[in-house]
Scaffold this active site. Structure first.
Site, PDB file in Angstrom:
ATOM      1  CE  LYS A   1      -3.772  -2.440   2.251  1.00 19.31           C
ATOM      2  NZ  LYS A   1      -4.460  -2.805   3.502  1.00 19.31           N
TER       3      LYS A   1
ATOM      4  CD  GLN B   1      -3.251  -4.354   6.732  1.00 13.13           C
ATOM      5  OE1 GLN B   1      -3.218  -3.370   5.982  1.00 13.13           O
ATOM      6  NE2 GLN B   1      -3.844  -5.480   6.379  1.00 13.13           N
TER       7      GLN B   1
ATOM      8  CG  ASP C   1      -9.348  -0.009   4.932  1.00 11.16           C
ATOM      9  OD1 ASP C   1      -9.262  -0.138   3.697  1.00 11.16           O
ATOM     10  OD2 ASP C   1      -8.527  -0.479   5.743  1.00 11.16           O
TER      11      ASP C   1
END
Ligand code: NDP
Length: 288
Positions: free
Chosen positions: A53, A97, A120
């Site tokens: 990422k 994450q 997200d």
């Protein structure tokens, strides 16, 4: 033989669009978008995703830092870190994450996130916005699937989309996106308790497999001309490969591709789209 939906090429096109948009944004006198990535513990898969990422962000001119913390960090300390990032005007997007260590309740950490920085789309408010159709961040994998369909010229209006899998990260949000005005599919969501599964999958104009079982969808489960989106990523033993395994999807690609009109490969289908959508979302967070 089905046409392959090339996720790598479509993802590359989106990254280029984001790169050009970031460049225009910075040329107009704004600072570069900034993404903060929070990584807890030493899960090698998570560390590898995060590196991917960060690299992809740098390639399109998005700045990012990976903030790494020991697996022993307390839930409260992690909440405070997220809250500091919320308050920091220099931070546009925050990505936590997952998974987090067992002693931390993921919902309690995600719950602290400012939804305006939730690239997200995991915060309950972001999920609510998705369900009621308020424009916001779309979750990476389902939004990536919509991009694959749209950019491949696949008609969704009035089509029967059957999704196998009802997880919070794929099946459920995808069902909501497919139902949205403008996409306008008729949606059926199946799961492990669904009866007569193949009778339902055979009705699909668009079949999405998000199950997590290698080669689960077989030729006899689909009709001629179906569009197949294979989300699954499964390892199967393969002694011919140096690493001892290869990745396959949830769909028996060789057999199903003979009946389908379009199909995504694994790897190289849905997978590459996830990071492309994250970059889109981070740019959106910076410019909203
Ligand atoms: P989950 O394990 O959270 O969900 C799997 C779903 O499949 C569940 O809803 C489950 O039903 C359903 N299921 C399991 N067995 C059957 C069965 N025999 N018949 C019908 N339905 C069944 O997985 P995820 O959604 O997180 O991921 C699915 C797959 O997609 C995995 O292979 C994952 O690695 C991959 N993935 C790929 C991504 C990408 O970028 N390409 C991103 C995210 C995931 P029930 O709810 O009843 O248990």
């Amino acid at each position: 033989m089905a046409q392959i939906i090339d996720g790598k090429a479509i993802s590359a096109a989106i990254r280029l669009e984001v790169k050009e948009a970031v460049s225009d944004w910075v040329a107009a006198g704004h600072r570069a978008p900034y993404l903060a990535v929070v990584l807890v513990g030493e899960n090698p898969a998570s560390a590898s995703y995060v590196r991917g990422k960060a690299k992809a962000a740098a390639e399109v001119g998005i700045e990012s830092d990976t903030l790494t913390y020991d697996a022993s960090i307390s839930e409260k300390d992690l909440q405070e870190i997220v809250d500091r990032l919320n308050q920091d005007d220099g931070v546009d997007g925050i990505l936590i994450q997952l998974p987090l260590p067992d002693h931390i309740d993921e919902r309690k950490v995600i719950g602290v996130l400012n939804p305006a920085k939730d690239v997200d789309c995991f915060h309950p408010e972001s999920v609510g916005n998705l369900v009621i159709g308020i424009d916001g961040f779309a979750p990476a994998t389902p939004a990536g699937i919509i991009e694959l369909l749209v950019r491949s010229g696949i008609e969704t209006t009035g089509k029967h989309c059957v999704i196998v899998g009802r997880s919070n990260i794929v099946g459920k949000p995808l069902a909501n996106l497919m139902l949205r005005k403008g996409v306008d599919a008729t949606v059926t969501v199946c799961h492990s308790r669904t009866q007569n599964l193949s009778e339902i999958t055979k009705q699909a104009d668009i079949l999405v497999a998000a199950i997590g079982r290698a080669n689960f969808v077989t030729e006899d489960m689909v009709k001629d001309g179906v569009v197949v989106i294979d989300v699954g990523i499964n390892r199967v033993d393969d002694s011919t490969r140096e690493r001892g395994y290869r990745l396959v999807g949830d769909v028996d690609f060789d057999a199903v591709s003979k009946k389908a009109s379009h199909i995504t490969p694994v790897p190289g289908g849905v997978g590459p789209m996830t990071i492309a959508v994250l970059l889109q979302n981070t740019f959106k967070a910076a410019t909203n």
